[in-house]
Design an enzyme around this catalytic site. Structure first.
Site, PDB file in Angstrom:
ATOM      1  N   ARG A   4     -15.581  -0.231  -1.632  1.00 27.27           N
ATOM      2  CA  ARG A   4     -14.773   0.919  -2.070  1.00 27.27           C
ATOM      3  C   ARG A   4     -15.602   2.201  -2.214  1.00 27.27           C
ATOM      4  O   ARG A   4     -15.345   3.025  -3.084  1.00 27.27           O
ATOM      5  CB  ARG A   4     -14.061   0.595  -3.380  1.00 27.27           C
ATOM      6  CG  ARG A   4     -13.094  -0.592  -3.292  1.00 27.27           C
ATOM      7  CD  ARG A   4     -12.616  -0.993  -4.674  1.00 27.27           C
ATOM      8  NE  ARG A   4     -11.570  -2.000  -4.613  1.00 27.27           N
ATOM      9  CZ  ARG A   4     -11.763  -3.312  -4.524  1.00 27.27           C
ATOM     10  NH1 ARG A   4     -13.005  -3.778  -4.468  1.00 27.27           N
ATOM     11  NH2 ARG A   4     -10.757  -4.152  -4.500  1.00 27.27           N
ATOM     12  N   ARG A  28     -10.803   2.628  -9.014  1.00 25.98           N
ATOM     13  CA  ARG A  28     -12.234   2.366  -9.102  1.00 25.98           C
ATOM     14  C   ARG A  28     -12.816   2.691 -10.469  1.00 25.98           C
ATOM     15  O   ARG A  28     -13.867   2.161 -10.857  1.00 25.98           O
ATOM     16  CB  ARG A  28     -12.976   3.137  -8.009  1.00 25.98           C
ATOM     17  CG  ARG A  28     -12.676   2.639  -6.610  1.00 25.98           C
ATOM     18  CD  ARG A  28     -13.341   3.487  -5.547  1.00 25.98           C
ATOM     19  NE  ARG A  28     -12.783   4.832  -5.477  1.00 25.98           N
ATOM     20  CZ  ARG A  28     -13.195   5.764  -4.633  1.00 25.98           C
ATOM     21  NH1 ARG A  28     -14.185   5.498  -3.785  1.00 25.98           N
ATOM     22  NH2 ARG A  28     -12.631   6.964  -4.614  1.00 25.98           N
ATOM     23  N   TYR A  49       0.849  -1.200   0.000  1.00 27.05           N
ATOM     24  CA  TYR A  49       0.000   0.000   0.000  1.00 27.05           C
ATOM     25  C   TYR A  49       0.883   1.248   0.000  1.00 27.05           C
ATOM     26  O   TYR A  49       1.345   1.709   1.031  1.00 27.05           O
ATOM     27  CB  TYR A  49      -0.916   0.025   1.226  1.00 27.05           C
ATOM     28  CG  TYR A  49      -1.883  -1.126   1.347  1.00 27.05           C
ATOM     29  CD1 TYR A  49      -2.255  -1.889   0.245  1.00 27.05           C
ATOM     30  CD2 TYR A  49      -2.443  -1.444   2.579  1.00 27.05           C
ATOM     31  CE1 TYR A  49      -3.148  -2.948   0.368  1.00 27.05           C
ATOM     32  CE2 TYR A  49      -3.341  -2.505   2.713  1.00 27.05           C
ATOM     33  CZ  TYR A  49      -3.684  -3.246   1.603  1.00 27.05           C
ATOM     34  OH  TYR A  49      -4.566  -4.295   1.747  1.00 27.05           O
ATOM     35  N   LYS A 106     -22.994   7.800  -2.077  1.00 30.90           N
ATOM     36  CA  LYS A 106     -22.474   9.124  -2.435  1.00 30.90           C
ATOM     37  C   LYS A 106     -21.949   9.195  -3.870  1.00 30.90           C
ATOM     38  O   LYS A 106     -21.721  10.284  -4.388  1.00 30.90           O
ATOM     39  CB  LYS A 106     -21.366   9.524  -1.468  1.00 30.90           C
ATOM     40  CG  LYS A 106     -21.832   9.681  -0.021  1.00 30.90           C
ATOM     41  CD  LYS A 106     -20.669  10.029   0.894  1.00 30.90           C
ATOM     42  CE  LYS A 106     -21.134  10.167   2.346  1.00 30.90           C
ATOM     43  NZ  LYS A 106     -20.002  10.483   3.264  1.00 30.90           N
ATOM     44  N   ARG A 117      -9.966   8.445   4.603  1.00 29.44           N
ATOM     45  CA  ARG A 117      -8.895   9.320   4.123  1.00 29.44           C
ATOM     46  C   ARG A 117      -8.696  10.524   5.023  1.00 29.44           C
ATOM     47  O   ARG A 117      -7.723  11.249   4.899  1.00 29.44           O
ATOM     48  CB  ARG A 117      -9.211   9.796   2.698  1.00 29.44           C
ATOM     49  CG  ARG A 117      -9.383   8.687   1.678  1.00 29.44           C
ATOM     50  CD  ARG A 117      -8.103   7.935   1.374  1.00 29.44           C
ATOM     51  NE  ARG A 117      -7.112   8.780   0.745  1.00 29.44           N
ATOM     52  CZ  ARG A 117      -6.973   8.935  -0.577  1.00 29.44           C
ATOM     53  NH1 ARG A 117      -7.793   8.316  -1.400  1.00 29.44           N
ATOM     54  NH2 ARG A 117      -6.018   9.696  -1.080  1.00 29.44           N
TER      55      ARG A 117
END
Length: 331
Positions: free
Chosen positions: A223, A242, A57, A229, A296
């Site tokens: 995800r 994505r 990551y 949203k 995030r």
């Protein structure tokens, strides 16, 4: 926060675990370290004592951020879960993907879990995480070029040395789980699971329940898809993986959001978001021990952490599941 014990261990993990893939930036369009550290600390303040990360990551970035975020927290009050078996600095094993690092440089990711690689990755992770042991060490993906015995015996040795407390796997099928368990006590399997990705229910869940192995569900909000949203016409930032996933096609966004509208009254009645509803449904499914949830920034992290303040009744779960059975996504 609610807590669940990883079967066969002394690890009492927060049911909502901080998934640190996105904070590493890789495949998520970059990262803001300050926001990432604040997100992890905000989660911890609300009882999220468990963090799941991996070397790949951000090619070390996520682990470094986790190490910075937990600095100053007594080590026995936080559980660090990380992985091995995905190399971007060594061309061995099986090529997993062509990718780009956070600086935009082309890199190749390989699935490789040879003995010497497992040992090296552990040392590198300990350094980046600023710790002297890892609570749960998991192979990231199966490596078909290395015998499972070789890989698991390497982890068993790390456990003997005190550098790792427990062994886990990720993305293993039933046959691979059974084989791995011959050489080390595999306590968990981390697999994708959400309202719209339920393949593990057929074999993996029954096996893990029968064999008393915990299931760590990742991508429980798929995800961000299940937050409601992301609408048709959404444009992802450059580098965001994505954009190429079928879940986020115009038609599937339309269908998913229509489903979410049907279950929204359940969320509204509890004063929670659709994302929180998706998380509650996930952690209340049979065999699921914890759910890994990314954030995030602190705002997202706080909302995730507060999920278990609510709960779903058996009737509500049945209603949601019945509506889910009507949802068909186009691949």
């Amino acid at each position: 926060m609610q807590y669940s014990t990883l079967t066969g261990t002394e690890l009492d993990l927060s049911v909502i675990t901080f998934g640190a893939w996105a904070v590493g930036g890789w495949m998520w369009g970059g990262t803001e370290r300050k926001d990432a550290v604040e997100a992890i600390r905000a989660s911890y303040d609300l009882g999220v004592t468990t963090i799941d990360t991996a070397p790949v990551y951000g090619q070390g970035t996520s682990e470094e951020i986790v190490g910075e975020a937990i600095k100053g927290i007594p080590r026995d009050r936080v559980y660090v879960l990380t992985k091995y078996g995905m190399r971007w600095d060594l061309a061995r094993g099986t090529l997993a993907s062509h990718s780009k690092d956070n600086a935009g440089k082309n890199i190749d990711i390989y699935k490789y879990a040879g003995k010497e690689s497992v040992v090296k990755e552990c040392e590198d992770s300990l350094r980046r995480l600023r710790t002297d042991y890892i609570d749960l060490y998991q192979i990231h993906w199966p490596d078909v070029t290395t015998p499972i015995q070789e890989t698991m015996e390497a982890v068993a040795r790390l456990i003997e040395q005190g550098k790792v407390r427990y062994a886990g796997v990720c993305n293993y099928n039933v046959e691979q789980l059974a084989e791995a368990s011959k050489y080390v006590d595999v306590v968990s399997n981390q697999v994708p699971y959400s309202m719209v990705k339920r393949g593990i229910e057929a074999e993996v869940v029954p096996y893990c329940i029968d064999q008393q192995k915990s299931i760590l569900a990742y991508s429980p909000m798929e995800r961000g898809l299940l937050t409601g949203k992301i609408k048709p016409g959404h444009v992802f930032s450059e580098g965001d993986h994505r954009a190429g996933l079928y879940f986020f096609s115009e038609e599937n966004l339309r269908r998913t959001n229509a489903f979410l509208e049907t279950v929204k009254p359940v969320a509204d009645g509890k004063g929670i978001s659709l994302g929180q509803l998706a998380l509650l449904w996930t952690v209340q499914q049979p065999g699921i021990t914890i759910a890994l949830v990314g954030a995030r920034n602190a705002e997202q992290a706080i909302q995730n952490a507060r999920t278990t303040d609510a709960g779903l009744t058996a009737e509500e779960i049945a209603f949601i599941s019945a509506e889910l059975n009507k949802l068909e996504l186009v691949k």
